[in-house]
Write a protein that holds these residues in place. Structure first.
Motif, mmCIF file in Angstrom:
data_model
loop_
_atom_site.group_PDB
_atom_site.id
_atom_site.type_symbol
_atom_site.label_atom_id
_atom_site.label_comp_id
_atom_site.label_asym_id
_atom_site.label_seq_id
_atom_site.Cartn_x
_atom_site.Cartn_y
_atom_site.Cartn_z
ATOM 1 N N LEU A 36 0.857 -1.191 0.000
ATOM 2 C CA LEU A 36 0.000 0.000 0.000
ATOM 3 C C LEU A 36 0.891 1.238 0.000
ATOM 4 N N ASN A 37 0.394 2.323 -0.533
ATOM 5 C CA ASN A 37 1.194 3.552 -0.518
ATOM 6 C C ASN A 37 1.165 4.177 0.876
ATOM 7 N N ASP A 39 -0.401 6.472 2.053
ATOM 8 C CA ASP A 39 -1.752 6.815 2.525
ATOM 9 C C ASP A 39 -2.581 5.579 2.856
ATOM 10 N N GLY A 40 -1.967 4.400 2.701
ATOM 11 C CA GLY A 40 -2.692 3.164 3.002
ATOM 12 C C GLY A 40 -3.653 2.745 1.909
ATOM 13 N N MET A 41 -3.336 3.122 0.675
ATOM 14 C CA MET A 41 -4.224 2.809 -0.456
ATOM 15 C C MET A 41 -3.440 2.152 -1.586
ATOM 16 N N VAL A 42 -4.184 1.458 -2.439
ATOM 17 C CA VAL A 42 -3.615 1.038 -3.728
ATOM 18 C C VAL A 42 -3.727 2.224 -4.688
ATOM 19 N N ILE A 43 -4.903 2.791 -4.751
ATOM 20 C CA ILE A 43 -5.137 4.030 -5.523
ATOM 21 C C ILE A 43 -6.378 4.692 -4.939
ATOM 22 N N ASP A 44 -6.345 5.990 -4.844
ATOM 23 C CA ASP A 44 -7.480 6.737 -4.288
ATOM 24 C C ASP A 44 -8.673 6.637 -5.261
ATOM 25 N N PHE A 45 -9.843 6.232 -4.747
ATOM 26 C CA PHE A 45 -11.042 6.130 -5.593
ATOM 27 C C PHE A 45 -11.307 7.454 -6.314
ATOM 28 N N ASP A 80 -5.576 0.628 -18.905
ATOM 29 C CA ASP A 80 -4.250 1.188 -19.212
ATOM 30 C C ASP A 80 -4.025 2.561 -18.574
ATOM 31 N N GLN A 81 -5.101 3.261 -18.254
ATOM 32 C CA GLN A 81 -4.957 4.608 -17.671
ATOM 33 C C GLN A 81 -4.582 4.572 -16.193
ATOM 34 N N LEU A 82 -4.920 3.469 -15.525
ATOM 35 C CA LEU A 82 -4.867 3.458 -14.059
ATOM 36 C C LEU A 82 -3.718 2.614 -13.534
ATOM 37 N N PRO A 83 -2.875 3.168 -12.675
ATOM 38 C CA PRO A 83 -1.797 2.393 -12.073
ATOM 39 C C PRO A 83 -2.373 1.221 -11.275
ATOM 40 N N ASN A 84 -1.751 0.075 -11.395
ATOM 41 C CA ASN A 84 -2.118 -1.133 -10.628
ATOM 42 C C ASN A 84 -3.477 -1.721 -11.002
#
Ligand SMILES: Nc1nc2c(c(=O)[nH]1)N=C([C@H](O)[C@H](O)COP(=O)(O)OP(=O)(O)OP(=O)(O)O)CN2
Ligand SMILES: [Zn+2]
Length: 103
Positions: A36-37, A39-45, A80-84
């Motif tokens: 997790l980053n 901030d404790g997330m994979v990616i912010d919604f 393809d636009q979104l990391p992970n």
């Protein structure tokens, strides 16, 4: 997330879908990461919505996307636009759903 937009499809056969029409696409994005980053997330919604919904919602998809806007092409492009991101599901209508998954 839900995207309300218009599109027409360029197809190799005659179809009503070649005419401009609209859908409310229901899009589910799947992201994963071993870590997790900070901030404790994979990616912010919110970042997902900013990069996808803000670009597509209430648009003519033929004008904002550089490809034939089929549900399959849209799912691959979103992934393809979104990391992970490893999987995107798009429900175009009650009976029409596609899933794109990266290898
Ligand atoms: N494999 C795919 N097939 C189709 C796609 C697509 O993205 N991938 N898209 C369309 C069109 O978007 C079309 O609008 C949907 O067609 P249809 O299934 O006919 O949907 P309707 O909402 O018009 O449903 P009815 O059952 O005819 O009311 C077509 N195919
Ligand atoms: Zn359509």
């Amino acid at each position: 997330m839900e995207i309300s937009a218009a599109h027409s499809l360029k197809l190799s056969y005659s179809s009503k879908c070649e005419n401009l029409h609209g859908h409310n696409w229901i899009i589910t994005v799947y992201c994963r990461s071993k870590e997790l980053n900070a901030d404790g997330m994979v990616i912010d919604f919110s970042h997902i919505k900013e990069s996808i919904k803000n670009r597509l919602d209430h648009q003519n998809l033929n004008e904002v996307l550089p490809f034939n806007p089929t549900a399959e092409n849209m799912a691959r492009w979103i992934c393809d636009q979104l990391p992970n991101c490893y999987k995107v599901e798009i429900k175009e209508s009650e009976s029409n759903t596609v899933i794109y998954e990266k290898d």
